[in-house]
Structure formats: C-alpha cells, structure tokens
Scaffold this motif. Structure first.
Motif, PDB file in Angstrom:
ATOM      1  N   ILE A 284      60.854  48.040 -13.712  1.00  0.00           N
ATOM      2  CA  ILE A 284      61.147  48.789 -14.943  1.00  0.00           C
ATOM      3  C   ILE A 284      62.654  48.848 -15.140  1.00  0.00           C
ATOM      4  O   ILE A 284      63.375  49.431 -14.323  1.00  0.00           O
ATOM      5  N   LYS A 285      63.136  48.229 -16.194  1.00  0.00           N
ATOM      6  CA  LYS A 285      64.548  48.300 -16.539  1.00  0.00           C
ATOM      7  C   LYS A 285      64.719  49.371 -17.609  1.00  0.00           C
ATOM      8  O   LYS A 285      64.044  49.336 -18.636  1.00  0.00           O
ATOM      9  N   MET A 286      65.606  50.322 -17.364  1.00  0.00           N
ATOM     10  CA  MET A 286      65.836  51.421 -18.308  1.00  0.00           C
ATOM     11  C   MET A 286      67.322  51.552 -18.619  1.00  0.00           C
ATOM     12  O   MET A 286      68.162  51.512 -17.713  1.00  0.00           O
ATOM     13  N   LYS A 287      67.583  51.729 -19.877  1.00  0.00           N
ATOM     14  CA  LYS A 287      68.935  52.012 -20.353  1.00  0.00           C
ATOM     15  C   LYS A 287      68.827  53.236 -21.251  1.00  0.00           C
ATOM     16  O   LYS A 287      68.127  53.203 -22.262  1.00  0.00           O
ATOM     17  N   THR A 288      69.488  54.324 -20.860  1.00  0.00           N
ATOM     18  CA  THR A 288      69.343  55.596 -21.563  1.00  0.00           C
ATOM     19  C   THR A 288      70.720  56.153 -21.887  1.00  0.00           C
ATOM     20  O   THR A 288      71.586  56.202 -21.007  1.00  0.00           O
ATOM     21  N   GLY A 289      70.898  56.556 -23.133  1.00  0.00           N
ATOM     22  CA  GLY A 289      72.184  57.096 -23.567  1.00  0.00           C
ATOM     23  C   GLY A 289      72.077  58.525 -24.049  1.00  0.00           C
ATOM     24  O   GLY A 289      71.060  58.949 -24.617  1.00  0.00           O
ATOM     25  N   ASN A 319      49.383  49.836 -21.568  1.00  0.00           N
ATOM     26  CA  ASN A 319      49.451  50.717 -22.740  1.00  0.00           C
ATOM     27  C   ASN A 319      49.835  52.133 -22.327  1.00  0.00           C
ATOM     28  O   ASN A 319      50.677  52.787 -22.950  1.00  0.00           O
ATOM     29  N   PHE A 320      49.177  52.616 -21.269  1.00  0.00           N
ATOM     30  CA  PHE A 320      49.421  53.982 -20.811  1.00  0.00           C
ATOM     31  C   PHE A 320      50.852  54.130 -20.302  1.00  0.00           C
ATOM     32  O   PHE A 320      51.545  55.116 -20.589  1.00  0.00           O
ATOM     33  N   ALA A 321      51.300  53.143 -19.533  1.00  0.00           N
ATOM     34  CA  ALA A 321      52.664  53.187 -19.014  1.00  0.00           C
ATOM     35  C   ALA A 321      53.668  53.188 -20.160  1.00  0.00           C
ATOM     36  O   ALA A 321      54.635  53.969 -20.157  1.00  0.00           O
ATOM     37  N   THR A 322      53.448  52.349 -21.130  1.00  0.00           N
ATOM     38  CA  THR A 322      54.359  52.259 -22.280  1.00  0.00           C
ATOM     39  C   THR A 322      54.449  53.591 -23.005  1.00  0.00           C
ATOM     40  O   THR A 322      55.534  54.050 -23.365  1.00  0.00           O
ATOM     41  N   GLU A 323      53.309  54.237 -23.185  1.00  0.00           N
ATOM     42  CA  GLU A 323      53.268  55.525 -23.875  1.00  0.00           C
ATOM     43  C   GLU A 323      54.071  56.592 -23.142  1.00  0.00           C
ATOM     44  O   GLU A 323      54.651  57.483 -23.768  1.00  0.00           O
ATOM     45  N   HIS A 324      54.139  56.500 -21.820  1.00  0.00           N
ATOM     46  CA  HIS A 324      54.775  57.550 -21.022  1.00  0.00           C
ATOM     47  C   HIS A 324      56.221  57.245 -20.641  1.00  0.00           C
ATOM     48  O   HIS A 324      56.816  57.986 -19.850  1.00  0.00           O
ATOM     49  N   THR A 325      56.802  56.211 -21.220  1.00  0.00           N
ATOM     50  CA  THR A 325      58.174  55.827 -20.847  1.00  0.00           C
ATOM     51  C   THR A 325      59.225  56.827 -21.317  1.00  0.00           C
ATOM     52  O   THR A 325      60.344  56.823 -20.792  1.00  0.00           O
ATOM     53  N   THR A 326      58.914  57.667 -22.292  1.00  0.00           N
ATOM     54  CA  THR A 326      59.886  58.662 -22.748  1.00  0.00           C
ATOM     55  C   THR A 326      59.668  60.014 -22.091  1.00  0.00           C
ATOM     56  O   THR A 326      60.447  60.946 -22.328  1.00  0.00           O
ATOM     57  N   GLY A 327      58.614  60.124 -21.267  1.00  0.00           N
ATOM     58  CA  GLY A 327      58.351  61.402 -20.621  1.00  0.00           C
ATOM     59  C   GLY A 327      58.097  62.490 -21.648  1.00  0.00           C
ATOM     60  O   GLY A 327      57.696  62.227 -22.789  1.00  0.00           O
ATOM     61  N   PRO A 328      58.367  63.751 -21.299  1.00  0.00           N
ATOM     62  CA  PRO A 328      58.117  64.864 -22.218  1.00  0.00           C
ATOM     63  C   PRO A 328      59.310  65.146 -23.137  1.00  0.00           C
ATOM     64  O   PRO A 328      59.512  66.287 -23.538  1.00  0.00           O
ATOM     65  N   TYR A 329      60.090  64.106 -23.458  1.00  0.00           N
ATOM     66  CA  TYR A 329      61.353  64.316 -24.159  1.00  0.00           C
ATOM     67  C   TYR A 329      61.337  63.681 -25.552  1.00  0.00           C
ATOM     68  O   TYR A 329      60.624  62.705 -25.808  1.00  0.00           O
ATOM     69  N   ILE A 360      57.195  57.249 -14.941  1.00  0.00           N
ATOM     70  CA  ILE A 360      57.728  58.613 -14.815  1.00  0.00           C
ATOM     71  C   ILE A 360      58.762  58.674 -13.698  1.00  0.00           C
ATOM     72  O   ILE A 360      59.763  59.388 -13.817  1.00  0.00           O
ATOM     73  N   PHE A 361      58.535  57.935 -12.618  1.00  0.00           N
ATOM     74  CA  PHE A 361      59.567  57.833 -11.581  1.00  0.00           C
ATOM     75  C   PHE A 361      60.882  57.335 -12.194  1.00  0.00           C
ATOM     76  O   PHE A 361      61.961  57.863 -11.900  1.00  0.00           O
ATOM     77  N   ALA A 362      60.782  56.362 -13.078  1.00  0.00           N
ATOM     78  CA  ALA A 362      61.986  55.782 -13.676  1.00  0.00           C
ATOM     79  C   ALA A 362      62.656  56.746 -14.651  1.00  0.00           C
ATOM     80  O   ALA A 362      63.862  56.992 -14.569  1.00  0.00           O
ATOM     81  N   VAL A 363      61.901  57.319 -15.585  1.00  0.00           N
ATOM     82  CA  VAL A 363      62.538  58.151 -16.612  1.00  0.00           C
ATOM     83  C   VAL A 363      63.090  59.445 -16.022  1.00  0.00           C
ATOM     84  O   VAL A 363      64.165  59.920 -16.419  1.00  0.00           O
ATOM     85  N   GLU A 364      62.393  60.030 -15.045  1.00  0.00           N
ATOM     86  CA  GLU A 364      62.918  61.239 -14.417  1.00  0.00           C
ATOM     87  C   GLU A 364      64.171  60.931 -13.584  1.00  0.00           C
ATOM     88  O   GLU A 364      65.083  61.756 -13.492  1.00  0.00           O
TER      89      GLU A 364
END
Length: 774
Positions: A284-289, A319-329, A360-364
C-alpha cells in the motif's frame, strides 16, 4: 459500559456449547464417522505452474483397498467452483496454477491406503515460468495465468483534485506499507463426512459459513438438483472466513456418489496450509497531505493485492479495502486506485476484517507521521478530521447516522492507559516513565500508542443481502427459532438464546434453536461480514408481533381471558399484572391445543438489506467504530516486541451477550496480535516455507497482554432500527497501528512492514545510534 461480570449480570451466561468445548466432548463435523465409510485423499500439484500433459491413475486403481480414483473426466457437472463466481477448477487437467491445485482424488478403505494410492498416480508435467510477484505479474511480456490476463480486479475512488491539492499542503507524508499473508489457523482443519442416502440424496456434514451457497455450488458440480443435497454445517471448530469457500466438499461429494459409501475427508495441517485460502498480502503506497491547521487536504493511495491463483472473493476484498483507505476521516481531495493481481502463490480470499486490516494499518500510521510533522498530538489530529454523523460514507454513499466516531474518541481518554500515556507526554519523555526494576534493564523500552477505526458491516450496496427466519411453537411446547446461520465459534447459540429471552420474557429452558441444516432452516444468508447478529435481531423484530399475537389468541381461548390482559413469559402465558405467578397457560398446553386444531403457531419473515445504486457496489450502509490503546515493551537488544496491555472502546450498539462480546474483541485482538508480531505464511518461488505450527507461530496465552480492557458504547441515535451490530471483525482491525505507534514512542522507530521484524528493529536501532553518534 466496562465489560466484566458486574455489568449486565442477568445476561452474563455460560455459552450453551461451552462445557462440551472446554472438556473436548463436542463433536465437530470432522469428528463424525459412519459405518462402512471410506477415506478420501486429494492429489495436489507438484509444481506451482505447469502444463499437465497426462494423468495415469491405473496403478492406483489396482491397489488393494482402493475403491475409486477420480479426475476431471469424472465430474458430471461444472468442473469449477467459487462463492462469487465459478473460477477455480475442482480438478485441473490441462494446467496447474498453484501447488494447491487438485488433479485427482482417491477413496480407500483406510487413510494409509489412500495416501499410498496418491503416490502411484503418475502425472507428466511441463513446468512453466512462475509468477510470484504481483508487481511483475502486470509487466508486459509476463506469462498470462488466465485468458483474461493477470489482473483480477481494479478499483478507484476519486473526488476533488488530489494532485493539485498537494501543492497547498504544509506537510506531506509519503510511505509504502507491506502486510503479510496470514493463515486462519482454525483448530478444526477442512474436512467432513459425505453420506449417499438410500433415496438418492446426498448429506454433507462439512464446515462452512453458508450452507445454502455450498448446496448451490455442489448442485452445479454434481449435476444434482439442490433439493437432493442436504448440508449440515454446525458446529464448526473455527473459520474466520477461511471456510466461507468450498474446500474438500466437491471431492467428498463426488466420491460418495461414485462409491455409494460414506466418505470421510480431513485435511492435515500441511494440506490446510497448501490448499487453504489466506489473508491477502498487500503493498500500500500512501501519500497524505495536511494544512498548517491540521486539516487533512489530500490523500493518494495505491493498493496492490496478491490474490494468488484464483479469484474466490479477491474482488470483494479489494472493494472493501478501497472503501476503508480514508479511515473515519473527511478528506476533501482523494485519489485511490487498487489492483488485485493473479500470481502462482497460494490463493488469498476472505479473512476476518476483509481487507480493512491492511489499509487501516497504513492510514492510521499516516496519521501518526503527520501529527509528528505538525508537532501536534496524534489523537487531537484525529479529532480534528473525524467524519460527523451526517457525513456521507467514503464512496459518497448514504450511511446510517451514528456518533460512534466521536464517542470512541472521547471514551478512549477515560482509559487508564491514556492517563499513563499523558503522563509521559507531559514530562516530555519519548518513552514511558520506568520503575526501579525497569531501570535495572535499560535495554527495555516501553511505549503507548493508539488507533481509531471504522468498519463496514453487511455485504454492501448492490450485493443481494437477503435474510429470513422462522419461529414456531413445537409440539412439545418449545419456542423454536430457525435461522440459516452457522455456529463456528462466534457464540451464535448464546446470542440468539439471550435475544429470545429478551423478546419473549422466557428462559433458556423454553427455547430451542435450529441452525446450520439446509433441510430445516430458511435462507438467512451467509454467516459473514459481521451480519448475523444484526440480521437475527431484525428478523425477531418482525417475527415477534404475529407470533405473540397467535400465542395470546390461543391462550385467550383456553383461559377465558382477553388477549390484551396477557403476555409471554417464563414457561407460558402470564397475566400482564402478575409478575411472579405461574402461567395461566403453559407453552406445552398451547402446543397441544394448536395440534388439536391443526393450526400450528408459526411465523416467517424475509427481508433485504438496504441498497443503493449499482455504481456504489460494495459500499457499506452500516458502520461500527472502535479505538485501541496498546502498551508495548521493546527489547532493544533482541528487537522483540511484547504487548503488555490493551484498552478497547467499541461503539456497536446494545450488547446482547456480554460474555460473547468480550470474547469476540479479545479473540479478534489476539488474532491481530499474531498478524502484527509473528504470523507470515512466507512463500519462496510460490511454495510455502512453513507447513506447520512449529514454524508458523501464532500467539499463545503467554504472548497475550496481561490485561485486556473492553469498554462498550451501547447508545444508538434515536430512531435507529438496526439494533446491535456484530463485533466479530471490529476487534481485529485496529491493534496493529496502535502497536506500531507504541513502538515509535518507545524506540523512535517507524514500522511500515508487518509482522514487525526483530531484525529490522535491531538494524534500525543501530542506524539511529549511528546517526546520533555522528
């Protein structure tokens, strides 16, 4: 509500199946035997990838004690299976794509003879190049594993302008995260007993999470009408998603019909490792600003999932993983792309958490890194960006409003671990204050970390989510509830018993429960996606009025009292104003009267879960929220991480079964402990390196935290009609990022790969010390 024996004391019941389980008396489906039964064994591929030039079974058929040897040519119907769509061969005959592929199956008088017969089957292979990396699987020129290519599924979420929005960010974190291939490691491996009946029907005793789906798939494979197949699917010694798909059922069923004899099949642990599905490994590659004020601005995610040789539910997990990539934010600008890719590795499929654990491990982890760049408390950063009850879901879909995110955020701060964390922060310490004993071992560091998560329940929008139930008064005077769910350790019997007691004011002795038998239960849908508790509760809401009305009307006629003066209660029908007296009519008397009149007292219901337009297929309507706080101890000499204690806050509505609720959160978090610290089904050249539990290490009681605190938030918004949410998964998705955040506080080391490697910790310590020394 802090869950312990002092809360909901009237509901703190011992599981109906508890005594038999802890004493070993309970007979699981793989424990069953039958007179004259034969033993079935499957021949699986020698190679992860090869053409199959020929299969010669003649020597095996001539072995004394062998009663049948079957290959692809012996399948009367469809030589494919798959819960979502038929994709995986029952028997391969032209090409094998992983070492779990089946080529033949043997039925013999003993298990030893069956094993010997497998060694006599001669298969001529032509090995093919191995595709063991999902990234290279997509390269031009890579051999195609399926006619449609090596890409199973691709997903996308886009809103706003993420690329342009990064320019306005004060801080950007860009990181890559890797998660492991985890085994379900259930106590009862795959197997079952398959009995051909004298009337031509087939009875299947085999662990599954969806008896009706198994029946449908077996019908297609066997060329039999569904009604001629009976699937008995409870009790099960664990599943966690791993038995949602067919495993040995096609082989046992085919052998039973071929030989006319009962067939016993039971995978060894090694066979289970080779052929069983696993959790999807993901990169999972994440770039968050984020802005200077701490508001999230832009979020870019690229998911690469290794789905292995066949599809199973790889599309749905992505599909489920994609939906949860933003977490509760809430993030204004989002750009997410996901790919699930075929390889010659072991098949990945459904697993507790269903793709959320990875992202969720990634976004948190991103939230922790951003907070540090901002010089801001990570918990405050989360609060600043939490979605409000009226906000839409991650895909812009309508969701059930709840204040769960804010509730768990606030309640977490009441945790004793939170106070301990705050003390270290106030004293400006990067690690926790140590006692004199700890100071004697300065190489031991402690830290506390936290996470905040949301998790969708149910099958999702656009996916048929049909459910139903039946309730009736039996001839012997029992209130009998029948549902098409399965008991695989989650405590369904206890939860349903408590629901029935609550709905009818009765006691356990008044109740009978029927589940897991396609001949005796209505279609209720799969026992998966944390849906069973909610579906049973909603069904009982519909079943209660007509059923109670019929009971009271019958009692009114027998007792000569108005139905309005009566209520259901312990042992039978009582006067409304008589709280302690005997029933005016017992359930047994009602049953006799109903039988005499030939008017059975019974109620049915069927209903569908809410859905929205097809373009939002997979998006969820109902979410639960949770926070996890973990204290860890890191040995700076060995790199070993030990979790000392954890606090969990769960917002999932009313607690039906406190003991079951606690068990699910504890059990889910211990499974997540293995996922975070020890478990990885390593593959080299598409072959498993670890075949048994001597090298594939799961947590034991010794590894468990010495204290697990669970706090349940039961309040739901006014007018909520969905009642209690299932908690089978929510306890497993938040522990990993809480642990890695604690490791950061203890050591200064960021973790981006699971399970946490002691070697990586030691090397990082050496690197940090080198930097500090320079």
């Amino acid at each position: 509500m802090l869950l312990n024996r002092n809360t909901h004391a009237e509901k703190w019941m011992i599981r109906p199946d508890g005594d038999e389980k802890v004493t070993g008396k309970l007979r699981y489906l793989t424990d069953l035997t039958a007179p004259g039964m034969l033993h079935g064994k499957v021949l699986r591929s020698r190679y992860p990838h090869a053409w199959v030039l020929s299969i010669d079974t003649s020597k095996a058929k001539q072995l004394p004690g062998v009663q049948a040897v079957l290959t692809a040519e012996d399948v009367p119907g469809m030589n494919l299976f798959g819960i979502a769509f038929p994709h995986q061969p029952v028997f391969c005959h032209e090409r094998v794509r992983y070492i779990g592929d089946a080529l033949a199956v043997v039925a013999a008088d003993t298990e030893e003879v069956a094993e010997h017969a497998l060694s006599l089957i001669e298969v001529l292979y032509e090995p093919l190049p191995i595709v063991d990396d999902p990234e290279t699987a997509l390269d031009e020129g890579t051999i195609l594993l399926h006619p449609e290519g090596n890409l199973l599924h691709q997903t996308q979420i886009k809103h706003g302008e993420a690329d342009a929005a990064f320019a306005a960010c004060a801080h950007i974190v860009e990181e890559t995260y890797w998660t492991p291939r985890q085994m379900h490691t259930y106590m009862e491996t795959e197997g079952g007993l398959f009995i051909p009946e004298v009337d031509g029907r087939l009875t299947v005793y085999s662990p599954t999470q969806h008896g009706y789906k198994d029946r449908m798939q077996l019908s297609r494979i066997l060329g039999l009408e569904e009604e001629r197949i009976r699937v008995i699917s409870s009790p099960i010694g664990g599943s966690f998603g791993g038995k949602d798909e067919l495993n040995v059922q096609p082989f046992g069923a085919l052998l039973a019909l071929k030989t006319g004899a009962p067939i016993k099949m039971h995978n060894s642990r090694r066979e289970s490792v080779i052929a069983g599905i696993k959790r999807h490994p993901m990169r999972i590659k994440m770039k968050t600003g984020v802005g200077k004020d701490g508001r999230l601005i832009a979020h870019q995610v690229r998911i690469l999932a290794d789905t292995g040789a066949y599809a199973t539910l790889g599309r749905e997990v992505l599909n489920f993983a994609t939906e949860h990539t933003t977490g509760p934010y809430i993030i204004p600008h989002v750009d997410v792309e996901g790919m699930s890719v075929y390889t010659n590795n072991g098949v990945s499929g459904e697993f507790r958490g269903f793709g959320a654990n990875q992202v969720i491990f990634a976004v948190e982890s991103q939230m922790e890194r951003l907070a540090e760049k901002l010089g801001m408390d990570a918990w405050e950063l989360r609060k600043l960006n939490l979605r409000a009850p009226e906000d839409p879901g991650p895909l812009g879909q309508q969701i059930v409003q709840t204040e769960g995110a804010d509730q768990v955020w606030r309640q977490a701060m009441e945790s004793p671990l939170w106070a301990k964390r705050g003390l270290a922060a106030r004293e400006g310490k990067s690690t926790l204050v140590q006692s004199e004993e700890q100071e004697a071992e300065p190489w031991i560091r402690r830290g506390i970390g936290a996470s905040l998560v949301m998790h969708g329940a149910g099958l999702g929008f656009g996916i048929p989510d049909h459910s139903g139930g039946r309730i009736e008064l039996t001839p012997d005077g029992k209130i009998q509830a029948s549902f098409g769910f399965e008991e695989f350790g989650q405590g369904l019997y206890a939860a349903l018993t408590l629901m029935l007691q609550d709905f009818f004011g009765c006691v356990a002795e008044d109740i009978r429960i029927v589940i897991g038998d396609t001949d005796r239960v209505p279609v209720s849908g799969s026992s998966t996606a944390s849906r069973a508790t909610t579906m049973m509760w909603r069904a009982l809401q519909r079943l209660k009025p007509p059923f109670v009305q019929a009971l009271l009307q019958q009692a009114s006629e027998l007792a000569g009292l108005a139905a309005e003066e009566l209520r259901t209660g312990i042992g039978g029908i009582h006067r409304i104003d008589d709280e302690a007296g005997k029933p005016v009519v017992t359930y047994a008397q009602l049953a006799v009267a109903a039988e005499r009149k030939a008017e059975p007292i019974i109620a049915h219901t069927e209903f569908d879960y809410p859905t929205t337009p097809d373009e939002l297929v997979g998006a969820h309507y109902l979410y639960t929220y949770a926070s996890v706080i973990a204290e860890v101890e890191v040995n700076m000499l060995t790199g070993r991480v030990k979790v000392l204690q954890t606090d969990h806050v769960i917002a999932a509505g009313p607690v039906i079964n406190p003991m079951g609720f606690l068990g699910q959160i504890e059990g889910g978090s211990l499974m997540a402990l293995g996922y975070t610290l020890t478990e990885d089904a390593v593959m080299q050249e598409s072959k498993y390196v670890r075949h048994n539990l001597d090298t594939y290490l799961i947590p034991t009681f010794k590894d468990a935290p010495h204290r697990i605190r669970v706090d349940a938030i039961e309040e739901l918004p006014e007018g909520d009609t969905f009642g209690p949410r299932g908690v089978g998964e929510i306890g497993s998705v938040g522990l990993a990022p809480a642990i890695t955040a604690a490791v950061r506080q203890a050591t200064g080391i960021w973790v981006n790969r699971l399970p946490i490697s002691p070697e990586d910790i030691v090397q990082s310590i050496d690197w940090l010390e080198g930097v500090e020394g320079a």
